[in-house]
Design a protein around this motif. Structure first.
Motif, PDB file in Angstrom:
ATOM      1  N   ALA A 624       0.838  -1.199   0.000  1.00  0.00           N
ATOM      2  CA  ALA A 624       0.000   0.000   0.000  1.00  0.00           C
ATOM      3  C   ALA A 624       0.870   1.245   0.000  1.00  0.00           C
ATOM      4  CB  ALA A 624      -0.909   0.006   1.226  1.00  0.00           C
ATOM      5  N   TRP A 625       0.423   2.248  -0.793  1.00  0.00           N
ATOM      6  CA  TRP A 625       1.102   3.549  -0.804  1.00  0.00           C
ATOM      7  C   TRP A 625       0.403   4.486   0.165  1.00  0.00           C
ATOM      8  CZ3 TRP A 625       5.662   4.185  -2.947  1.00  0.00           C
ATOM      9  CH2 TRP A 625       6.046   3.379  -4.020  1.00  0.00           C
ATOM     10  N   ARG A 626       1.205   5.322   0.805  1.00  0.00           N
ATOM     11  CA  ARG A 626       0.614   6.331   1.694  1.00  0.00           C
ATOM     12  C   ARG A 626       0.110   7.523   0.889  1.00  0.00           C
ATOM     13  NH1 ARG A 626       3.419   9.075   7.059  1.00  0.00           N
ATOM     14  NH2 ARG A 626       1.679  10.486   7.535  1.00  0.00           N
ATOM     15  N   ARG A 627       0.762   7.742  -0.274  1.00  0.00           N
ATOM     16  CA  ARG A 627       0.368   8.863  -1.126  1.00  0.00           C
ATOM     17  C   ARG A 627       0.000   8.330  -2.512  1.00  0.00           C
ATOM     18  NH1 ARG A 627       4.870   9.913   1.667  1.00  0.00           N
ATOM     19  NH2 ARG A 627       4.834  11.623   3.185  1.00  0.00           N
ATOM     20  N   GLN A 628      -0.690   9.139  -3.276  1.00  0.00           N
ATOM     21  CA  GLN A 628      -1.089   8.741  -4.617  1.00  0.00           C
ATOM     22  C   GLN A 628       0.150   8.621  -5.505  1.00  0.00           C
ATOM     23  OE1 GLN A 628      -4.302   8.028  -5.565  1.00  0.00           O
ATOM     24  NE2 GLN A 628      -3.406   7.257  -7.449  1.00  0.00           N
ATOM     25  N   GLU A 629       0.265   7.525  -6.263  1.00  0.00           N
ATOM     26  CA  GLU A 629       1.405   7.294  -7.141  1.00  0.00           C
ATOM     27  C   GLU A 629       0.913   7.044  -8.561  1.00  0.00           C
ATOM     28  OE1 GLU A 629       4.340   7.780  -4.191  1.00  0.00           O
ATOM     29  OE2 GLU A 629       4.510   7.590  -6.374  1.00  0.00           O
ATOM     30  N   GLY A 630       1.838   7.165  -9.521  1.00  0.00           N
ATOM     31  CA  GLY A 630       1.487   6.952 -10.916  1.00  0.00           C
ATOM     32  C   GLY A 630       1.373   5.477 -11.264  1.00  0.00           C
ATOM     33  N   ARG A 694     -12.688   1.451   5.002  1.00  0.00           N
ATOM     34  CA  ARG A 694     -12.932   0.938   6.357  1.00  0.00           C
ATOM     35  C   ARG A 694     -11.634   0.794   7.150  1.00  0.00           C
ATOM     36  NH1 ARG A 694     -16.452  -4.349   4.992  1.00  0.00           N
ATOM     37  NH2 ARG A 694     -17.975  -3.368   3.616  1.00  0.00           N
ATOM     38  N   CYS A 695     -10.552   0.415   6.453  1.00  0.00           N
ATOM     39  CA  CYS A 695      -9.272   0.151   7.116  1.00  0.00           C
ATOM     40  C   CYS A 695      -8.356   1.367   7.159  1.00  0.00           C
ATOM     41  CB  CYS A 695      -8.554  -1.004   6.406  1.00  0.00           C
ATOM     42  SG  CYS A 695      -9.463  -2.559   6.498  1.00  0.00           S
ATOM     43  N   GLY A 696      -8.856   2.519   6.731  1.00  0.00           N
ATOM     44  CA  GLY A 696      -8.076   3.743   6.849  1.00  0.00           C
ATOM     45  C   GLY A 696      -6.882   3.818   5.917  1.00  0.00           C
ATOM     46  N   LEU A 697      -6.938   3.128   4.791  1.00  0.00           N
ATOM     47  CA  LEU A 697      -5.840   3.180   3.826  1.00  0.00           C
ATOM     48  C   LEU A 697      -6.136   4.314   2.845  1.00  0.00           C
ATOM     49  CD1 LEU A 697      -5.312  -0.624   3.160  1.00  0.00           C
ATOM     50  CD2 LEU A 697      -4.075   0.865   4.735  1.00  0.00           C
ATOM     51  N   PRO A 698      -5.321   5.359   2.822  1.00  0.00           N
ATOM     52  CA  PRO A 698      -5.652   6.564   2.048  1.00  0.00           C
ATOM     53  C   PRO A 698      -5.640   6.380   0.537  1.00  0.00           C
ATOM     54  CG  PRO A 698      -3.436   6.747   2.953  1.00  0.00           C
ATOM     55  CD  PRO A 698      -4.045   5.515   3.541  1.00  0.00           C
ATOM     56  N   HIS A 699      -4.836   5.435   0.040  1.00  0.00           N
ATOM     57  CA  HIS A 699      -4.735   5.258  -1.409  1.00  0.00           C
ATOM     58  C   HIS A 699      -4.752   3.770  -1.741  1.00  0.00           C
ATOM     59  CE1 HIS A 699      -4.127   9.505  -2.134  1.00  0.00           C
ATOM     60  NE2 HIS A 699      -3.235   9.508  -1.148  1.00  0.00           N
ATOM     61  N   ARG A 700      -4.628   3.475  -3.022  1.00  0.00           N
ATOM     62  CA  ARG A 700      -4.807   2.113  -3.498  1.00  0.00           C
ATOM     63  C   ARG A 700      -3.833   1.145  -2.832  1.00  0.00           C
ATOM     64  NH1 ARG A 700      -4.750   3.387  -9.857  1.00  0.00           N
ATOM     65  NH2 ARG A 700      -4.910   1.120 -10.051  1.00  0.00           N
ATOM     66  N   ALA A 701      -4.320  -0.081  -2.598  1.00  0.00           N
ATOM     67  CA  ALA A 701      -3.512  -1.119  -1.946  1.00  0.00           C
ATOM     68  C   ALA A 701      -3.774  -2.448  -2.636  1.00  0.00           C
ATOM     69  CB  ALA A 701      -3.848  -1.219  -0.462  1.00  0.00           C
ATOM     70  N   ALA A 702      -2.750  -3.276  -2.750  1.00  0.00           N
ATOM     71  CA  ALA A 702      -2.866  -4.579  -3.415  1.00  0.00           C
ATOM     72  C   ALA A 702      -2.693  -5.699  -2.397  1.00  0.00           C
ATOM     73  CB  ALA A 702      -1.824  -4.711  -4.515  1.00  0.00           C
ATOM     74  N   ILE A 703      -3.384  -6.809  -2.674  1.00  0.00           N
ATOM     75  CA  ILE A 703      -3.358  -7.981  -1.793  1.00  0.00           C
ATOM     76  C   ILE A 703      -3.039  -9.216  -2.634  1.00  0.00           C
ATOM     77  CG2 ILE A 703      -4.802  -9.539  -0.426  1.00  0.00           C
ATOM     78  CD1 ILE A 703      -4.108  -7.180   1.167  1.00  0.00           C
ATOM     79  N   VAL A 704      -2.215 -10.116  -2.085  1.00  0.00           N
ATOM     80  CA  VAL A 704      -1.998 -11.441  -2.660  1.00  0.00           C
ATOM     81  C   VAL A 704      -2.357 -12.464  -1.592  1.00  0.00           C
ATOM     82  CG1 VAL A 704      -0.302 -13.097  -3.510  1.00  0.00           C
ATOM     83  CG2 VAL A 704      -0.167 -10.710  -4.226  1.00  0.00           C
ATOM     84  N   LEU A 705      -3.184 -13.425  -1.962  1.00  0.00           N
ATOM     85  CA  LEU A 705      -3.484 -14.565  -1.090  1.00  0.00           C
ATOM     86  C   LEU A 705      -3.094 -15.827  -1.849  1.00  0.00           C
ATOM     87  CD1 LEU A 705      -6.963 -13.499   0.365  1.00  0.00           C
ATOM     88  CD2 LEU A 705      -4.719 -13.276   1.439  1.00  0.00           C
ATOM     89  N   LEU A 706      -2.149 -16.598  -1.281  1.00  0.00           N
ATOM     90  CA  LEU A 706      -1.566 -17.743  -1.985  1.00  0.00           C
ATOM     91  C   LEU A 706      -1.750 -19.002  -1.149  1.00  0.00           C
ATOM     92  CD1 LEU A 706       0.329 -18.442  -4.500  1.00  0.00           C
ATOM     93  CD2 LEU A 706       2.196 -18.345  -2.842  1.00  0.00           C
ATOM     94  N   ASN A 707      -2.328 -20.027  -1.757  1.00  0.00           N
ATOM     95  CA  ASN A 707      -2.500 -21.316  -1.092  1.00  0.00           C
ATOM     96  C   ASN A 707      -1.176 -22.088  -1.196  1.00  0.00           C
ATOM     97  OD1 ASN A 707      -3.119 -23.996  -0.364  1.00  0.00           O
ATOM     98  ND2 ASN A 707      -5.264 -23.716  -0.977  1.00  0.00           N
ATOM     99  N   VAL A 708      -0.365 -22.006  -0.131  1.00  0.00           N
ATOM    100  CA  VAL A 708       0.962 -22.611  -0.143  1.00  0.00           C
ATOM    101  C   VAL A 708       0.867 -24.130  -0.175  1.00  0.00           C
ATOM    102  CG1 VAL A 708       3.149 -22.805   1.110  1.00  0.00           C
ATOM    103  CG2 VAL A 708       1.930 -20.621   1.047  1.00  0.00           C
TER     104      VAL A 708
END
Length: 812
Positions: A624-630, A694-708
């Motif tokens: 997740a970025w704290r500020r907006q990025e390109g 809801r989670c207070g993340l100001p800008h876009r955030a990415a998630i990976v969920l991997l079934n190890v």
């Protein structure tokens, strides 16, 4: 024999960093280390000082009161140096320094009174600091000379002597008795091979690129040196070929002696050689690096026919140390019409030595009869470093390698150096006889089972040629060919077993005692490699509890009703078994996002539970970025790149595809399924705006969920190492303006494989923003062309490149 660890680092990268451990491992596996010398050990608490006043000591005739400018201010000291004068730059030792008092006993300096006058420190002689080889005392300096650092040290006044002299090397003193049978170990390249073979070092990039790494050639191959067509300007006759079976020589003209490069001077001085002049320093450098003492003669001092012969009793020679020596019968010598000018294998003659006026050099490298050398040493009582090496029997291949290395250094560093003669040589490098030994015999002689692959690896690391063939079921024969530099000591099966045993470690071969067999489970390092790869990308690993509450699951977009309930929970917030690691990642992100400067990178690996009996290992990753990025720094792309790198470290190739469904927590247009070998193993997505808010993340955030657990049912692919390309590549960048409907994968698919010279197509850059329209972005691709058998021409590649661009509909 002295071995410099800094010099060894020219060829290898030490995997063991502690010099004491390196010395211990060399002692255990190669040769006994008598002592370890840390360069500049006596230079602690010393500096370059400047004497700016001198007065007579009131109570002593031969002492002076001096004021010295140092790094700790002005110091008053009492000194008895006979060459002391005002303005002199000196080697100054502060109180607390340890010095060799008059070059003998170690003493710690203290603030004292000498004949009633206070003295704080010491102006030192070279022998008191162990630098007498850099500043030897001269007769004109009196009885008690101190070090005169000279005017060129003016800029270094107040600086540490250790840093000024660059003394950071560690030198190992090898017991010569331990390597009497190993002529190849009287060289740095020989010990570099040993360090690799016994497992304390790996060939460095520089060492790996040598024409023959294992043979230790640092210079060019023979064919890359261009020798002249003319003969050497004197006739060379060998009266006793059996006493000089291998010989290489040529004539080199120079414009002047030149100055020895600083790196070379430091190398030779570290192992005990004194810098004399560049041609002589080169021969000494090669002697220590490659293992063959060479000699450079002044051609203009050689008169008539040169003969390699044995001396007659009573013949004399004035050697380089300016001493006239009477020779015994049978000493190996070189003579011309004026008499003997070289005591072969022991010391050169003064008459033919290289000096300031030398402009034509006869460079000579030879293998000599070791018995004759030893007899001459005993008869004359004159032992030199060269004699110590020659009496072990210099391998013929080393003679040739040293010759080429010396020629290379002459051409590279001596002013105007040029080869003006043919290469004169006698003899060959020899031919090794293969030795056949079975793995059964190796194990029986060592008393321990050594894996076949291990045997093969050990022998190859030492430079042996190894071929295997099955003799009978469960028995394998090795056909081993010794390297040419080991023809003198590898004679039979017992020698091969010794080589294997010393690498394994004789102290590792335990006495056989009654024991029970315990086989530990095979260790799976795949997860460890994935973890390490993510940490390399600066991710922090979280270790949260596997217990969560309904509120946190709802906040993360998951259904608490489907989670496994804990029978007797401590509280509601720990009443459920986690169905995913996502809630823990989001809970941490909410608390931490405001405490990072730019981005938050976390991952966790934990068990998750679908039901009471259905559990699996899941890896979760958040970016997740704290500020907006390109677009170039888009979290989705960053997370994908990092996850791809992490799985590659474990032997898996990650691919993404359009998902069949989108999870509640994911952005509907920015979600992909992760597949490995065609099997779905996880999801990559951008968090939906609602969850992110809801989670207070100001800008876009990415998630990976991997079934190890599912991932590890697949067999990892081995890493295939490709050779470094021999010919250069030609690369072009093209920029395409992409619409939201365009897929980068389609573009790459159109180009890749379109031409045999197109080596790779990679994304070089992304840009989104003004003046582009909303949703548009610029995609820059880098197309690399290369041929395996030639250097490509720009015109030919341009035609191919233009054709590919037309297939894309892009303009060049």
């Amino acid at each position: 024999m002295k071995i410099s660890l800094d010099w060894l680092s020219d060829f290898v990268t030490f995997t063991v960093k502690d010099p004491e451990e390196i010395a211990r491992r060399i002692t255990a596996g190669a040769a006994e280390v008598d002592a370890m010398e840390k360069q500049g050990a006596l230079l602690e608490h010393t500096c370059v000082g400047k004497v700016f006043s001198i007065a007579k000591h009131p109570n002593a005739d031969k002492l002076f009161l001096c004021e010295v400018k140092t790094d700790r201010g002005t110091k008053k000291v009492v000194c008895g140096g006979t060459n002391l004068h005002e303005g002199m730059n000196v080697a100054f030792a502060h109180t607390g320094a340890r010095v060799k008092w008059h070059g003998e006993e170690l003493t710690t300096l203290e603030k004292v009174k000498i004949r009633g006058e206070e003295s704080e420190g010491m102006i030192c002689a070279g022998e008191e600091l162990g630098i007498e080889h850099l500043y030897p005392a001269r007769k004109d300096q009196g009885e008690r000379p101190i070090v005169d650092l000279g005017e060129n040290m003016e800029a270094h006044v107040g600086k540490s002597l250790r840093s000024v002299f660059g003394m950071h090397d560690t030198v190992l003193h090898i017991d010569n008795h331990a390597i009497t049978h190993r002529a190849d170990l009287f060289s740095h390249i020989g010990f570099a091979r040993e360090c690799v073979a016994i497992g304390i070092a790996k060939w460095s990039q520089r060492g790996s690129s040598l024409p023959d790494r294992q043979a230790g050639i640092r210079g060019p191959e023979a064919k890359s040196l261009k020798f002249g067509k003319d003969k050497i300007p004197f006739k060379f006759v060998i009266d006793s070929p059996e006493l000089m079976p291998r010989y290489c020589a040529c004539m080199i003209e120079i414009d002047g002696l030149g100055a020895t490069p600083e790196w070379m001077r430091k190398r030779i001085e570290a192992v005990g050689w004194r810098s004399i002049n560049l041609p002589i320093d080169i021969t000494n450098f090669v002697a220590s690096e490659v293992g063959v003492p060479l000699h450079s003669f002044d051609v203009d001092d050689i008169k008539g026919t040169v003969r390699m012969r044995t001396s007659k009793k009573g013949e004399k020679i004035v050697t380089l140390d300016e001493k006239e020596r009477e020779l015994p019968e049978g000493a190996l010598v070189l003579s011309d019409d004026l008499g003997i000018f070289d005591l072969l294998g022991i010391m050169g003659g003064l008459r033919s030595s290289t000096k300031e006026t030398t402009r034509r050099i006869y460079l000579h490298s030879a293998s000599l009869d070791p018995v004759s050398i030893r007899k001459t040493v005993i008869a004359t009582g004159h032992r030199t470093d060269a004699a110590t090496v020659y009496e072990k029997g210099v391998p013929h291949i080393t003679t040739e390698q040293g010759f080429y290395r010396a020629v290379e250094l002459f051409l590279a560093h001596v002013p105007g150096a040029r080869i003006v003669s043919k290469k004169e040589e006698v003899g060959t490098n020899g031919k090794a006889k293969p030795i056949t030994i079975s793995d059964e015999k190796i194990n029986r002689m060592l008393g321990v089972d050594v894996p076949t692959k291990k045997v093969e690896t050990i022998l190859k690391d030492f430079g042996f040629g190894v071929k295997t063939k099955n003799q009978k079921p469960k028995t394998q024969n090795f056909v081993v060919t010794p390297p040419l530099w080991r023809l003198g000591d590898i004679r039979g099966e017992h020698d091969l077993v010794e080589e294997i045993g010393r690498v394994i470690g004789f102290n590792e071969i335990a006495p056989v005692l009654p024991e029970a067999r315990i086989d530990p489970p095979a260790r799976d390092t795949r997860l460890l490699r994935i973890r390490d790869a993510l940490k390399e990308e600066r991710y922090n690993e979280l270790v949260p509890l596997s217990l969560v509450g309904p509120a946190l699951l709802q906040k993360a977009g998951l259904d608490p009703g489907k989670a496994v309930k804990v029978g007797n929970p401590i509280g509601e917030e720990l009443s459920l078994m986690q169905p995913s690691v996502l809630p823990g990642l989001l809970e941490h992100a909410e608390k931490s996002i405001l405490h990072v400067e730019e981005r938050l990178r976390t991952f966790t690996v934990s068990k998750v539970f679908r039901s009471v009996t259905d559990e699996y290992l899941e890896l979760g990753l958040l970016f997740a970025w704290r500020r907006q990025e390109g677009i170039k720094r888009d979290p989705f792309l960053r997370a994908k790149a990092h996850m791809t790198y992490a799985l590659a470290a474990a032997g898996y190739r990650l691919e993404i595809a359009l998902p069949s469904s989108v999870p509640n927590f994911a952005h509907s247009g920015r979600t992909a399924k992760l597949t490995v070998q065609g099997k779905e193993v996880g999801v990559l997505c951008e968090l939906s705006p609602a969850i992110r808010q809801r989670c207070g993340l100001p800008h876009r955030a990415a998630i990976v969920l991997l079934n190890v657990t599912d991932l590890f049912t697949l067999t990892p692919q081995p890493t295939i190492v490709k050779p470094v390309p021999e010919f250069p590549a030609i690369s072009y960048d093209i920029t395409l303006t992409m619409q939201p409907k365009n897929r980068t994968a389609d573009i790459l698919g159109k180009i890749r494989g379109k031409h045999e010279l197109l080596e790779s197509v990679e994304i070089a850059d992304l840009y989104g923003g003004k003046p582009l329209a909303e949703g548009q972005y610029n995609l820059t691709l880098r197309l690399t062309y290369r041929a395996k058998d030639r250097t490509l021409k720009e015109e030919a590649v341009q035609k191919i490149h233009t054709g590919l661009l037309k297939s894309l509909g892009a303009a060049a």
